[in-house]
Enzyme design. Structure first.
Site, PDB file in Angstrom:
ATOM      1  N   GLY A  86      41.251  53.852  47.079  1.00  0.00           N
ATOM      2  CA  GLY A  86      40.126  53.986  48.006  1.00  0.00           C
ATOM      3  C   GLY A  86      38.985  53.127  47.505  1.00  0.00           C
ATOM      4  N   ASP A 121      33.574  53.747  36.603  1.00  0.00           N
ATOM      5  CA  ASP A 121      32.121  53.848  36.719  1.00  0.00           C
ATOM      6  C   ASP A 121      31.593  53.364  38.066  1.00  0.00           C
ATOM      7  OD1 ASP A 121      32.304  51.076  36.534  1.00  0.00           O
ATOM      8  OD2 ASP A 121      31.600  50.996  34.455  1.00  0.00           O
ATOM      9  N   GLY A 122      32.476  52.825  38.904  1.00  0.00           N
ATOM     10  CA  GLY A 122      32.048  52.391  40.227  1.00  0.00           C
ATOM     11  C   GLY A 122      31.224  51.117  40.232  1.00  0.00           C
ATOM     12  N   ASP A 248      46.864  46.860  49.386  1.00  0.00           N
ATOM     13  CA  ASP A 248      45.484  47.311  49.595  1.00  0.00           C
ATOM     14  C   ASP A 248      44.507  46.156  49.567  1.00  0.00           C
ATOM     15  OD1 ASP A 248      46.434  47.624  46.759  1.00  0.00           O
ATOM     16  OD2 ASP A 248      44.288  47.781  46.382  1.00  0.00           O
ATOM     17  N   ASP A 258      39.345  40.595  48.961  1.00  0.00           N
ATOM     18  CA  ASP A 258      39.366  41.177  47.613  1.00  0.00           C
ATOM     19  C   ASP A 258      39.740  40.140  46.549  1.00  0.00           C
ATOM     20  OD1 ASP A 258      38.487  43.580  48.468  1.00  0.00           O
ATOM     21  OD2 ASP A 258      40.278  44.707  47.985  1.00  0.00           O
TER      22      ASP A 258
END
Length: 482
Positions: A86, A121-122, A248, A258
Site C-alpha cells: 500500500g 518510517d514513511g 505494484d 515508481d
C-alpha cells in the site's frame, strides 16, 4: 491557482483507502518547482509564496492536507504475491484538471507513516526523490509516457538507510495512481464487492467511453495491454531500464511509474541489470518485454470473473504484435528509415550487434547517424567504431537504402534530429546533481533539467551533458533503498 481541489478517489471508493494527514518535518524548504507543469495545472499561485505552499499541504485546513488518503493494494514482487502493500510513504492529495481538461492526481511522496508503512518510517530521501524528479522529466520530454514531478521539498530531518541521510518529499502527478496491484489485491483477497467498486470507478472516471459497452471489461484489459506494450517499446527503443517491474509498480494507464534504481544504457549491454538487488537479472533490460507480459497475465487473472479464459488469452495475444509494431516504428525513425523492410531490418540488427560487440554508447550511436551524408564527409561516424572497415562497409549499404527513399538528405537529418537525443539522463549526471543538492545547491539540477527538457536540441551551454560517461561510471547498478 486552481482553487478547487477534489479527491474523487476518496469520495467514491470509501473503504479502499485510509485518511492520513501529511506530516511535516524539520527544516522543510521548497527546493524545486516544475513551473511549466504548475502552469499547465493552473497552480502558479500555490508556489508563488513558500509559506503559503507549505500551509496548504501540511497545516489543518490546507486545501491539500485535509483530504489526503493512503491507498491499499498488493502486488507480485520479483514474481511472488505480496498482499501486504500500500502507500507506505505516499499520499494521494487531490485531483486537479489540467488545461486540456484531463484529470490528474497530485501525490505526495515521503509524507510520513501510513497504515501501510509496514514498520517503515514513511519517509523518502533526497537521493531518491531527486532521481525520480529528473527521470520523470527526462522520459516525458523524450516522448515516453510517465508520471511527472511537480515540486521537491528538502529538509534537515534525518532518516536512516544504508547511512544517515536527509529526508525529502516530492509531489508527482499522474492520470491516476491505480496500479495493477490494486485490482489484483481485491481479487486475490476475494473482496468482490470492493473489486467491483474499483472497476466501476475506473470505468466512470478514466475510461468513460467504455461505460455503456457490453464488452467493457475486455476493452479495458485490451487498452491496458496495448498501452503497456507501447510503453515497453519506448523503453527498449531508448535504452531505459526500469529496474523494479513489480506489478505494484505498473500503472493501468501505461505510463512509467515508481522510479527506483533505474538507468539509461550507457554502452550497449542488453543484459544490463540496474538494480543490484536483482541478482537473478529478472528485470534486466532485455527481459523487460517478457516481464511486462508476465505482469499483464497476473493482472488479467483478476478479470476472470468477467471474462472467459479464451477471451483473456486472445487479448493477451495482442501484446507481442503491438510491441513489435511500435518498436519497429520507433527504431525506423531512429535510423532515418521511412519504412522498415527486410533490408532495413537487417541493417538495424547488424548495427545493434556491432554496438554490443564493441560496447558503443547506446544513444550516442544513434545520434551520430543523424549527420552521415552521401557526400563522403563521414569520418566522425567511422571514428565512432573500433572496426572502421566494418563501419565503412555498413555505412555504404545504409546510404544506399536511405538514398532510395523519396526524401532529400536534409529532411532525413531533420527528422532524425527530432528522435535521437543528444542529452539523456545518465546515472553519473544524476549522482553529481545529488551530491550538490545534498550541500544545498540545486543549480546543477536546474541546468540538467533544462537540457533534459530539450533533449534533441544541441546547445553549447549543455555540452557537458552530451558526452559518454567515464568508464568508471558506466552501467552502474543501484540500490532500491530510498
Amino acid at each position: 491557482m486552481n482553487s478547487h481541489f477534489t479527491n474523487i478517489f476518496s469520495q467514491q471508493l470509501n473503504g479502499l483507502c485510509s485518511p492520513v494527514f501529511p506530516q511535516t518535518i524539520h527544516g522543510i524548504e521548497l527546493a524545486l518547482v516544475n513551473q511549466p507543469l504548475a502552469n499547465e495545472f493552473g497552480l502558479q499561485a500555490l508556489f508563488s509564496d513558500e509559506a503559503h505552499c507549505l500551509a496548504q499541504i501540511f497545516s489543518n485546513g490546507g486545501a491539500l492536507h485535509d483530504n489526503a488518503v493512503a491507498q491499499k493494494y498488493g502486488g507480485h514482487q520479483f514474481g511472488h504475491w505480496n498482499p501486504d502493500l500500500g502507500d507506505g510513504r505516499g499520499l494521494l492529495l487531490a485531483e486537479v484538471t489540467n488545461k486540456k481538461g484531463e484529470l490528474q492526481d497530485l501525490h505526495l511522496k515521503g509524507a510520513g507513516q501510513t497504515p501501510y508503512s509496514r514498520f517503515g518510517d514513511g519517509r523518502a530521501v533526497l537521493r531518491s526523490t531527486l532521481r525520480e524528479y529528473l527521470a520523470s522529466e527526462a522520459l516525458h520530454h523524450l516522448g515516453i509516457p510517465s508520471s511527472r514531478a511537480l515540486c521537491l521539498f528538502t529538509s534537515t530531518h534525518p532518516v536512516q538507510r544504508e547511512e544517515l541521510e536527509s529526508a525529502a518529499m516530492m509531489i508527482r502527478s499522474a492520470p491516476s495512481h491505480i496500479r495493477f496491484g490494486h485490482i489484483e489485491y481485491f481479487f486475490h483477497t476475494q473482496q468482490k464487492d470492493k473489486l467491483q467498486q474499483l472497476f466501476d470507478f475506473v470505468f466512470k472516471t478514466y475510461f468513460p467511453s467504455l461505460c455503456d459497452s457490453k464488452q467493457r471489461y475486455a476493452e479495458l484489459l485490451l487498452q491496458i495491454v496495448t498501452d503497456t506494450a507501447k510503453l515497453i517499446a519506448c523503453w527498449q527503443a531508448y535504452g531505459f531500464c526500469h529496474g523494479v517491474m513489480n506489478t505494484d509498480n505498473m500503472s493501468i494507464h501505461g505510463i512509467t511509474f515508481d522510479y527506483g534504481p533505474y538507468g539509461f544504457l550507457d554502452n550497449f549491454q542488453p543484459d544490463f541489470v540496474c538494480n543490484h538487488s536483482d541478482s537473478a537479472g529478472r528485470y534486466a533490460f532485455d527481459q523487460q518485454p517478457g516481464v511486462a507480459l508476465w505482469n499483464l497475465n497476473a493482472l488479467a487473472y483478476a478479470f476472470s470473473d468477467h471474462l472467459e479464459e479464451a477471451q483473456i488469452a486472445e487479448i493477451l495475444s495482442q501484446y507481442e504484435p503491438t510491441l513489435l509494431q511500435e518498436y519497429s516504428r520507433l527504431m525506423a525513425s531512429r535510423f532515418g528509415f521511412l519504412a522498415m523492410g527486410q533490408h532495413q531490418n537487417a541493417l538495424l540488427n547488424e548495427y545493434m550487434q556491432q554496438m554490443e560487440t564493441e560496447q558503443r554508447d547506446f544513444n550516442l550511436s544513434f545520434r551520430i547517424l543523424n549527420s552521415v551524408t552521401g557526400s563522403g564527409a563521414n569520418q566522425p561516424f567511422l571514428n565512432h567504431f573500433i572496426d572502421q572497415q566494418w563501419a565503412a562497409n555498413w555505412l555504404s549499404r545504409y546510404l544506399e537504402q536511405v538514398n532510395r527513399q523519396d526524401e532529400v538528405e536534409q529532411d532525413r537529418h531533420a527528422r532524425m534530429n527530432k528522435v535521437n537525443p543528444i542529452y539523456v539522463l545518465r546515472n553519473y549526471l544524476a549522482q553529481r546533481a545529488i551530491e550538490q543538492a545534498e550541500q544545498g545547491d540545486f543549480s546543477f539540477s536546474e541546468k540538467l533539467l533544462e537540457a533534459l527538457r530539450t533533449p534533441f536540441d544541441e546547445k553549447l551551454e549543455y555540452q557537458e551533458f552530451s558526452k559518454a560517461p567515464p568508464a568508471s561510471a558506466q552501467c552502474v547498478a543501484l540500490s532500491c533503498s530510498s
